[in-house]
Design a protein around this motif. Sequence first.
Motif, PDB file in Angstrom:
ATOM      1  N   ALA A  50      15.582  29.690  40.083  1.00 49.15           N
ATOM      2  CA  ALA A  50      16.931  28.905  40.755  1.00 49.15           C
ATOM      3  C   ALA A  50      18.011  29.750  40.277  1.00 49.15           C
ATOM      4  CB  ALA A  50      17.039  27.568  40.404  1.00 49.15           C
ATOM      5  N   TYR A  51      18.298  29.696  38.983  1.00 43.24           N
ATOM      6  CA  TYR A  51      19.830  30.260  38.451  1.00 43.24           C
ATOM      7  C   TYR A  51      19.593  31.698  38.481  1.00 43.24           C
ATOM      8  CZ  TYR A  51      21.256  25.652  37.204  1.00 43.24           C
ATOM      9  OH  TYR A  51      21.778  24.293  37.401  1.00 43.24           O
ATOM     10  N   TYR A  52      18.736  32.502  38.184  1.00 45.79           N
ATOM     11  CA  TYR A  52      18.584  33.917  38.284  1.00 45.79           C
ATOM     12  C   TYR A  52      18.776  34.265  39.654  1.00 45.79           C
ATOM     13  CZ  TYR A  52      18.732  38.274  36.216  1.00 45.79           C
ATOM     14  OH  TYR A  52      19.208  39.471  35.417  1.00 45.79           O
ATOM     15  N   LEU A  53      18.256  33.726  40.632  1.00 44.32           N
ATOM     16  CA  LEU A  53      18.451  33.785  42.213  1.00 44.32           C
ATOM     17  C   LEU A  53      19.928  33.800  42.172  1.00 44.32           C
ATOM     18  CD1 LEU A  53      15.537  33.019  44.347  1.00 44.32           C
ATOM     19  CD2 LEU A  53      16.212  35.398  43.736  1.00 44.32           C
ATOM     20  N   GLY A  54      20.712  32.843  41.648  1.00 44.30           N
ATOM     21  CA  GLY A  54      22.130  32.643  41.932  1.00 44.30           C
ATOM     22  C   GLY A  54      22.793  33.768  41.426  1.00 44.30           C
ATOM     23  N   LEU A  55      22.583  34.423  40.258  1.00 47.79           N
ATOM     24  CA  LEU A  55      23.044  35.607  39.845  1.00 47.79           C
ATOM     25  C   LEU A  55      22.996  36.638  40.771  1.00 47.79           C
ATOM     26  CD1 LEU A  55      24.099  37.679  37.707  1.00 47.79           C
ATOM     27  CD2 LEU A  55      21.907  37.751  37.193  1.00 47.79           C
ATOM     28  N   ASP A  56      21.688  36.950  41.250  1.00 50.69           N
ATOM     29  CA  ASP A  56      21.238  38.023  42.063  1.00 50.69           C
ATOM     30  C   ASP A  56      22.208  37.646  43.613  1.00 50.69           C
ATOM     31  OD1 ASP A  56      19.578  40.310  42.635  1.00 50.69           O
ATOM     32  OD2 ASP A  56      18.771  39.230  44.122  1.00 50.69           O
ATOM     33  N   ALA A  57      22.449  36.684  43.910  1.00 53.42           N
ATOM     34  CA  ALA A  57      23.287  36.396  45.067  1.00 53.42           C
ATOM     35  C   ALA A  57      24.635  36.646  44.930  1.00 53.42           C
ATOM     36  CB  ALA A  57      22.769  34.952  45.504  1.00 53.42           C
ATOM     37  N   VAL A  58      25.117  36.051  44.019  1.00 49.59           N
ATOM     38  CA  VAL A  58      26.514  35.920  43.664  1.00 49.59           C
ATOM     39  C   VAL A  58      27.016  37.206  43.313  1.00 49.59           C
ATOM     40  CG1 VAL A  58      28.454  35.152  42.298  1.00 49.59           C
ATOM     41  CG2 VAL A  58      26.832  33.538  43.143  1.00 49.59           C
ATOM     42  N   ALA A  59      26.500  37.820  42.180  1.00 54.57           N
ATOM     43  CA  ALA A  59      27.026  39.120  41.425  1.00 54.57           C
ATOM     44  C   ALA A  59      26.403  40.453  42.230  1.00 54.57           C
ATOM     45  CB  ALA A  59      26.384  39.245  40.081  1.00 54.57           C
ATOM     46  N   GLY A  60      25.374  40.130  42.808  1.00 54.91           N
ATOM     47  CA  GLY A  60      24.626  41.339  43.829  1.00 54.91           C
ATOM     48  C   GLY A  60      25.216  41.490  44.938  1.00 54.91           C
ATOM     49  N   ILE A  61      24.542  40.483  45.792  1.00 53.93           N
ATOM     50  CA  ILE A  61      24.958  40.537  47.323  1.00 53.93           C
ATOM     51  C   ILE A  61      26.343  40.280  47.664  1.00 53.93           C
ATOM     52  CG2 ILE A  61      24.345  39.247  49.575  1.00 53.93           C
ATOM     53  CD1 ILE A  61      21.479  38.744  48.378  1.00 53.93           C
ATOM     54  N   MET A  99      31.958  52.905  47.178  1.00 52.21           N
ATOM     55  CA  MET A  99      30.710  54.046  47.810  1.00 52.21           C
ATOM     56  C   MET A  99      29.748  53.504  47.413  1.00 52.21           C
ATOM     57  SD  MET A  99      32.823  57.598  47.050  1.00 52.21           S
ATOM     58  CE  MET A  99      31.193  58.334  47.478  1.00 52.21           C
ATOM     59  N   THR A 100      29.215  52.682  46.330  1.00 51.38           N
ATOM     60  CA  THR A 100      28.017  52.056  45.930  1.00 51.38           C
ATOM     61  C   THR A 100      27.926  50.559  46.132  1.00 51.38           C
ATOM     62  OG1 THR A 100      28.757  51.111  43.856  1.00 51.38           O
ATOM     63  CG2 THR A 100      28.045  53.483  43.791  1.00 51.38           C
ATOM     64  N   ALA A 101      28.878  50.200  46.977  1.00 54.37           N
ATOM     65  CA  ALA A 101      28.543  48.441  47.503  1.00 54.37           C
ATOM     66  C   ALA A 101      27.689  48.510  48.229  1.00 54.37           C
ATOM     67  CB  ALA A 101      30.033  48.270  48.088  1.00 54.37           C
ATOM     68  N   GLY A 102      27.452  49.233  49.262  1.00 54.91           N
ATOM     69  CA  GLY A 102      26.422  48.906  50.224  1.00 54.91           C
ATOM     70  C   GLY A 102      25.057  48.910  49.665  1.00 54.91           C
ATOM     71  N   HIS A 103      24.807  50.059  48.929  1.00 55.48           N
ATOM     72  CA  HIS A 103      23.677  50.177  48.007  1.00 55.48           C
ATOM     73  C   HIS A 103      23.316  48.976  47.378  1.00 55.48           C
ATOM     74  CE1 HIS A 103      20.124  52.146  46.189  1.00 55.48           C
ATOM     75  NE2 HIS A 103      20.731  51.808  45.130  1.00 55.48           N
ATOM     76  N   TRP A 104      24.429  48.600  46.631  1.00 59.25           N
ATOM     77  CA  TRP A 104      24.317  47.704  45.562  1.00 59.25           C
ATOM     78  C   TRP A 104      23.934  46.162  46.230  1.00 59.25           C
ATOM     79  CZ3 TRP A 104      26.418  47.474  40.471  1.00 59.25           C
ATOM     80  CH2 TRP A 104      26.473  46.380  39.769  1.00 59.25           C
ATOM     81  N   ALA A 105      24.827  45.868  46.992  1.00 58.41           N
ATOM     82  CA  ALA A 105      24.149  44.552  47.893  1.00 58.41           C
ATOM     83  C   ALA A 105      22.766  44.811  48.627  1.00 58.41           C
ATOM     84  CB  ALA A 105      25.220  44.453  49.131  1.00 58.41           C
ATOM     85  N   ALA A 111      32.602  46.338  49.397  1.00 56.22           N
ATOM     86  CA  ALA A 111      32.316  46.970  50.554  1.00 56.22           C
ATOM     87  C   ALA A 111      33.523  46.991  51.466  1.00 56.22           C
ATOM     88  CB  ALA A 111      31.044  46.888  51.195  1.00 56.22           C
ATOM     89  N   HIS A 112      34.272  45.770  51.616  1.00 57.52           N
ATOM     90  CA  HIS A 112      35.276  45.650  52.108  1.00 57.52           C
ATOM     91  C   HIS A 112      36.645  45.489  51.662  1.00 57.52           C
ATOM     92  CE1 HIS A 112      31.782  43.987  54.336  1.00 57.52           C
ATOM     93  NE2 HIS A 112      32.731  44.098  55.715  1.00 57.52           N
ATOM     94  N   GLY A 113      36.433  46.078  50.438  1.00 57.71           N
ATOM     95  CA  GLY A 113      37.805  46.570  49.831  1.00 57.71           C
ATOM     96  C   GLY A 113      38.455  45.409  48.987  1.00 57.71           C
ATOM     97  N   THR A 114      37.840  44.236  48.792  1.00 60.60           N
ATOM     98  CA  THR A 114      38.444  43.225  48.169  1.00 60.60           C
ATOM     99  C   THR A 114      37.947  43.099  46.844  1.00 60.60           C
ATOM    100  OG1 THR A 114      38.097  41.960  50.407  1.00 60.60           O
ATOM    101  CG2 THR A 114      38.970  40.659  48.592  1.00 60.60           C
ATOM    102  N   HIS A 115      38.612  43.970  45.979  1.00 63.07           N
ATOM    103  CA  HIS A 115      38.217  44.171  44.626  1.00 63.07           C
ATOM    104  C   HIS A 115      38.601  42.917  43.556  1.00 63.07           C
ATOM    105  CE1 HIS A 115      35.722  47.815  45.114  1.00 63.07           C
ATOM    106  NE2 HIS A 115      36.806  48.092  45.866  1.00 63.07           N
ATOM    107  N   GLY A 116      39.632  42.647  43.962  1.00 61.29           N
ATOM    108  CA  GLY A 116      40.337  41.389  42.961  1.00 61.29           C
ATOM    109  C   GLY A 116      39.311  40.247  42.878  1.00 61.29           C
ATOM    110  N   VAL A 117      38.712  39.891  43.773  1.00 61.78           N
ATOM    111  CA  VAL A 117      37.415  38.911  43.723  1.00 61.78           C
ATOM    112  C   VAL A 117      36.280  39.281  42.928  1.00 61.78           C
ATOM    113  CG1 VAL A 117      36.097  37.315  45.365  1.00 61.78           C
ATOM    114  CG2 VAL A 117      38.426  38.072  45.885  1.00 61.78           C
ATOM    115  N   VAL A 118      35.973  40.555  42.817  1.00 58.41           N
ATOM    116  CA  VAL A 118      34.909  40.909  42.166  1.00 58.41           C
ATOM    117  C   VAL A 118      34.403  40.726  40.915  1.00 58.41           C
ATOM    118  CG1 VAL A 118      33.401  43.054  41.774  1.00 58.41           C
ATOM    119  CG2 VAL A 118      34.264  42.860  43.641  1.00 58.41           C
ATOM    120  N   GLY A 119      35.398  40.628  40.002  1.00 58.84           N
ATOM    121  CA  GLY A 119      35.344  40.211  38.533  1.00 58.84           C
ATOM    122  C   GLY A 119      35.001  38.650  38.544  1.00 58.84           C
ATOM    123  N   ARG A 120      35.798  38.134  39.343  1.00 61.06           N
ATOM    124  CA  ARG A 120      35.198  36.395  39.414  1.00 61.06           C
ATOM    125  C   ARG A 120      34.023  36.283  39.613  1.00 61.06           C
ATOM    126  NH1 ARG A 120      40.158  34.368  42.880  1.00 61.06           N
ATOM    127  NH2 ARG A 120      41.205  36.084  42.033  1.00 61.06           N
TER     128      ARG A 120
END
Length: 198
Positions: A83-94, A31-37, A101-110
């Motif tokens: 450079a590296y904090y944008l990496g965090l934003d891109a990987v863990a954020g976007i 439910m929050t995935a769209g807002h999160w990204a 949002a597409h229901g693939t929660h197993g990958v989110v932890g990684r």
Amino acid sequence: MRTLRTTALVTASPLLLAAAGLLHPRRLTAMTAGHWAGLHIALLPVFPLLVLGLLVPLWGRPRRDADGALTVLAWAGCLCYAAYYLGLDAVAGISAGTVAAHGTHGVVGRLFATGDDLGRVGVYGLAVASLATCAVLGRRHGVRVLPGAVVLLGACWSFLDSHIFWPRGVFTMLGFAVAFALLTVATSRPGTERLTNP
């Protein structure tokens, strides 16, 4: 007036990030995935601007002395952070938001684990830049930079694991804003640096 403009410039990014922290979802769910990204996409240009509080007081060509070496070290730390904090934003954020949002929660932890590693390197770079900047400013302006330096280093320590999440992350960003304002005021008067020609 110049001090007020400089203060506004260096505090804009941390204040905007603090406000965004109030809107940041506490947990990533379908439910929050769209807002999160979406929030992380909007913040892509804002996170790197956090270093303006370190770059502005060191503006200019570095001299060939200890201050110059510390200035270059501060610049390198700022680059590492950006450079590296944008990496965090891109990987863990976007990416994590998009995947959730597409229901693939197993990958989110990684994605979070990878993002956290990138973010940690970025914050270490920011801490190095902060230490180097405070050393240069201390050499130029004496102990009057100490309050800003203490708040800045405390904010760096808190940023290591708080991101911009409410409540600690928001207060961390406010800490950066206060630190940058204190450093701007402390360095707005002529310093104690040597008046000899380089």
